[in-house]
Design an enzyme around this catalytic site. Structure first.
Site, PDB file in Angstrom:
ATOM      1  N   GLU A   1      -4.720   1.974  -2.429  1.00 50.11           N
ATOM      2  CA  GLU A   1      -5.890   2.436  -1.659  1.00 50.11           C
ATOM      3  C   GLU A   1      -5.582   3.569  -0.678  1.00 50.11           C
ATOM      4  O   GLU A   1      -6.500   4.225  -0.201  1.00 50.11           O
ATOM      5  CB  GLU A   1      -6.531   1.269  -0.900  1.00 50.11           C
ATOM      6  CG  GLU A   1      -5.670   0.772   0.245  1.00 50.11           C
ATOM      7  CD  GLU A   1      -6.455   0.258   1.436  1.00 50.11           C
ATOM      8  OE1 GLU A   1      -7.677   0.162   1.353  1.00 50.11           O
ATOM      9  OE2 GLU A   1      -5.807  -0.026   2.456  1.00 50.11           O
ATOM     10  N   ASN A   2      -4.293   3.785  -0.357  1.00 52.12           N
ATOM     11  CA  ASN A   2      -3.927   4.847   0.594  1.00 52.12           C
ATOM     12  C   ASN A   2      -3.135   5.969  -0.055  1.00 52.12           C
ATOM     13  O   ASN A   2      -2.521   6.795   0.641  1.00 52.12           O
ATOM     14  CB  ASN A   2      -3.087   4.271   1.744  1.00 52.12           C
ATOM     15  CG  ASN A   2      -3.743   3.126   2.453  1.00 52.12           C
ATOM     16  OD1 ASN A   2      -3.348   1.975   2.270  1.00 52.12           O
ATOM     17  ND2 ASN A   2      -4.760   3.419   3.238  1.00 52.12           N
TER      18      ASN A   2
ATOM     19  N   HIS B   1      -0.371  -3.318   6.223  1.00 43.65           N
ATOM     20  CA  HIS B   1       0.791  -2.423   6.149  1.00 43.65           C
ATOM     21  C   HIS B   1       1.986  -2.955   6.941  1.00 43.65           C
ATOM     22  O   HIS B   1       2.953  -2.235   7.156  1.00 43.65           O
ATOM     23  CB  HIS B   1       0.452  -1.000   6.617  1.00 43.65           C
ATOM     24  CG  HIS B   1      -0.610  -0.326   5.805  1.00 43.65           C
ATOM     25  ND1 HIS B   1      -0.873   1.025   5.899  1.00 43.65           N
ATOM     26  CD2 HIS B   1      -1.479  -0.808   4.889  1.00 43.65           C
ATOM     27  CE1 HIS B   1      -1.871   1.342   5.078  1.00 43.65           C
ATOM     28  NE2 HIS B   1      -2.255   0.248   4.462  1.00 43.65           N
TER      29      HIS B   1
ATOM     30  N   HIS C   1      -3.104  -4.698   3.002  1.00 47.63           N
ATOM     31  CA  HIS C   1      -4.040  -4.059   3.936  1.00 47.63           C
ATOM     32  C   HIS C   1      -3.474  -3.825   5.336  1.00 47.63           C
ATOM     33  O   HIS C   1      -3.754  -2.803   5.940  1.00 47.63           O
ATOM     34  CB  HIS C   1      -5.373  -4.808   4.056  1.00 47.63           C
ATOM     35  CG  HIS C   1      -6.296  -4.255   5.104  1.00 47.63           C
ATOM     36  ND1 HIS C   1      -6.920  -3.038   4.962  1.00 47.63           N
ATOM     37  CD2 HIS C   1      -6.685  -4.738   6.319  1.00 47.63           C
ATOM     38  CE1 HIS C   1      -7.665  -2.805   6.049  1.00 47.63           C
ATOM     39  NE2 HIS C   1      -7.533  -3.812   6.873  1.00 47.63           N
TER      40      HIS C   1
ATOM     41  N   ASN D   1     -10.274  -1.404   0.840  1.00 51.42           N
ATOM     42  CA  ASN D   1     -11.440  -0.842   1.522  1.00 51.42           C
ATOM     43  C   ASN D   1     -11.502   0.684   1.452  1.00 51.42           C
ATOM     44  O   ASN D   1     -12.561   1.264   1.666  1.00 51.42           O
ATOM     45  CB  ASN D   1     -11.476  -1.308   2.977  1.00 51.42           C
ATOM     46  CG  ASN D   1     -10.173  -1.090   3.713  1.00 51.42           C
ATOM     47  OD1 ASN D   1      -9.114  -1.494   3.237  1.00 51.42           O
ATOM     48  ND2 ASN D   1     -10.225  -0.455   4.851  1.00 51.42           N
ATOM     49  N   HIS D   2     -10.374   1.352   1.159  1.00 49.35           N
ATOM     50  CA  HIS D   2     -10.389   2.823   1.088  1.00 49.35           C
ATOM     51  C   HIS D   2     -10.531   3.360  -0.338  1.00 49.35           C
ATOM     52  O   HIS D   2     -10.602   4.566  -0.544  1.00 49.35           O
ATOM     53  CB  HIS D   2      -9.121   3.408   1.711  1.00 49.35           C
ATOM     54  CG  HIS D   2      -9.013   3.147   3.176  1.00 49.35           C
ATOM     55  ND1 HIS D   2      -9.980   3.551   4.065  1.00 49.35           N
ATOM     56  CD2 HIS D   2      -8.060   2.516   3.909  1.00 49.35           C
ATOM     57  CE1 HIS D   2      -9.630   3.178   5.290  1.00 49.35           C
ATOM     58  NE2 HIS D   2      -8.469   2.547   5.220  1.00 49.35           N
TER      59      HIS D   2
ATOM     60  N   ASP E   1       0.812  -1.218   0.000  1.00 54.24           N
ATOM     61  CA  ASP E   1       0.000   0.000   0.000  1.00 54.24           C
ATOM     62  C   ASP E   1       0.854   1.281   0.000  1.00 54.24           C
ATOM     63  O   ASP E   1       1.540   1.572   0.974  1.00 54.24           O
ATOM     64  CB  ASP E   1      -0.942   0.025   1.203  1.00 54.24           C
ATOM     65  CG  ASP E   1      -1.833  -1.216   1.283  1.00 54.24           C
ATOM     66  OD1 ASP E   1      -1.414  -2.279   0.776  1.00 54.24           O
ATOM     67  OD2 ASP E   1      -2.927  -1.127   1.855  1.00 54.24           O
TER      68      ASP E   1
ATOM     69  N   HIS F   1      -6.722  -8.286  -0.316  1.00 51.20           N
ATOM     70  CA  HIS F   1      -6.678  -7.175   0.630  1.00 51.20           C
ATOM     71  C   HIS F   1      -7.506  -7.572   1.848  1.00 51.20           C
ATOM     72  O   HIS F   1      -8.732  -7.529   1.820  1.00 51.20           O
ATOM     73  CB  HIS F   1      -7.256  -5.934  -0.059  1.00 51.20           C
ATOM     74  CG  HIS F   1      -6.960  -4.672   0.658  1.00 51.20           C
ATOM     75  ND1 HIS F   1      -5.756  -4.025   0.556  1.00 51.20           N
ATOM     76  CD2 HIS F   1      -7.698  -3.934   1.527  1.00 51.20           C
ATOM     77  CE1 HIS F   1      -5.768  -2.938   1.302  1.00 51.20           C
ATOM     78  NE2 HIS F   1      -6.934  -2.861   1.903  1.00 51.20           N
TER      79      HIS F   1
HETATM   80 FE   LIG Z   1      -3.908   0.061   3.165  1.00 45.99          FE
HETATM   81 FE   LIG Z   2      -7.002  -1.466   3.496  1.00 44.66          FE
END
Ligand SMILES: [Fe+2]
Ligand SMILES: [Fe+2]
Length: 264
Positions: free
Chosen positions: A40-41, A181, A179, A68-69, A9, A154
């Site tokens: 996603e981040n 990290h 996910h 999810n983000h 990520d 993820h």
């Molecule tokens: Fe993430």
């Molecule tokens: Fe995530």
């Protein structure tokens, strides 16, 4: 042989800068054919914007996965629909913008199927079953001509990630977890030949709690209350995995990667 780099990520500006500054050297040094990352981040630590997606592609990333983000910023929805280099978890219930898998091509002409799934444990119970969706993804990618297949799973729970690895071993090329990290030390080829790592880690600031300013997250744990967190600064670390495949698309090796010690 085909070598694929997958970055964990990419977190906020510090992560995007790290990718932009370090990716060209890394790709040259390691003879990488295709560079991928979870995105996603990328925008301020939460979600993906048009500008942050553009930066990641300009840094040399040829395919981006989500999590999810991913849907945090509505502006990304048209790009998810229009840009085939961008995928989001396939098991969001329909209708959902974007695609759950894509076919990318290396400069040598090898077709790589890149899929994306999200776990349900500690994440969202609204998602379709990732195990059944994985079977569909794999069949669709192969039908579309993928010679190499790779899925970004993820997910939060190590159990769910390991279970999916066993479910796909012998059929999929590589399963890389994202996910949390936090990079795990279990990168390996499974008995059926699947290249697997529970989590590839993060490309972002390590003096943090999974990317966010540590004082703010600590305040939340002590107070039980939540505020909008700021991305942390300092101690950038680039984490991911290097994956090698033979001409038949079978995984030859998977190696966890960490580059650190840069000034922020
Ligand atoms: Fe993430
Ligand atoms: Fe995530």
């Amino acid at each position: 042989m085909t070598r694929i780099l997958f970055l964990g990520d990419v977190f906020a500006r510090i992560g995007r800068r790290l990718a932009a500054n370090r990716l060209p050297g890394l790709v040259g040094r390691e003879s990488v054919d295709l560079a991928l990352a979870n995105s996603e981040n990328a925008a301020g630590g939460l979600g993906l914007t048009l500008e942050s997606a553009r930066e990641l592609f300009e840094a040399g990333l040829q395919g981006l996965t989500g999590g999810n983000h991913t849907f945090r910023h509505k502006e990304i929805e048209p790009l998810l629909d229009s840009d085939a280099r961008l995928v989001r978890p396939a098991n969001y219930p329909a209708p959902c913008p974007g695609r759950g898998w894509t076919i990318l091509e290396t400069p040598g002409g090898v077709k790589v199927g890149l899929g994306n799934l999200m776990g349900r444990v500690y994440l969202s119970s609204a998602l379709e079953c990732p195990f059944r969706t994985a079977d569909r993804l794999l069949a669709e990618m192969k039908q579309a001509g993928a010679q190499i297949t790779i899925i970004d799973f993820h997910a939060e729970a190590t159990s769910e990630k390991n279970a999916l690895a066993w479910h796909l071993d012998g059929r999929l090329g590589a399963l890389v977890g994202t996910h949390t990290h936090v990079q795990t030390s279990d990168a390996r080829l499974m008995p059926g030949g699947l290249a697997f790592i529970t989590d590839v880690g993060m490309t972002g600031p390590r003096q943090s709690v999974i990317g966010m300013a540590r004082d703010e997250v600590l305040w939340s744990f002590f107070s039980g209350r939540h505020r909008v967190y700021q991305p942390a600064k300092g101690d950038p670390v680039l984490e991911g995995a290097l994956l090698d495949f033979d001409e038949q698309g079978r995984a030859l090796s998977i190696k966890a990667l960490r580059l650190e010690g840069f000034s922020s």
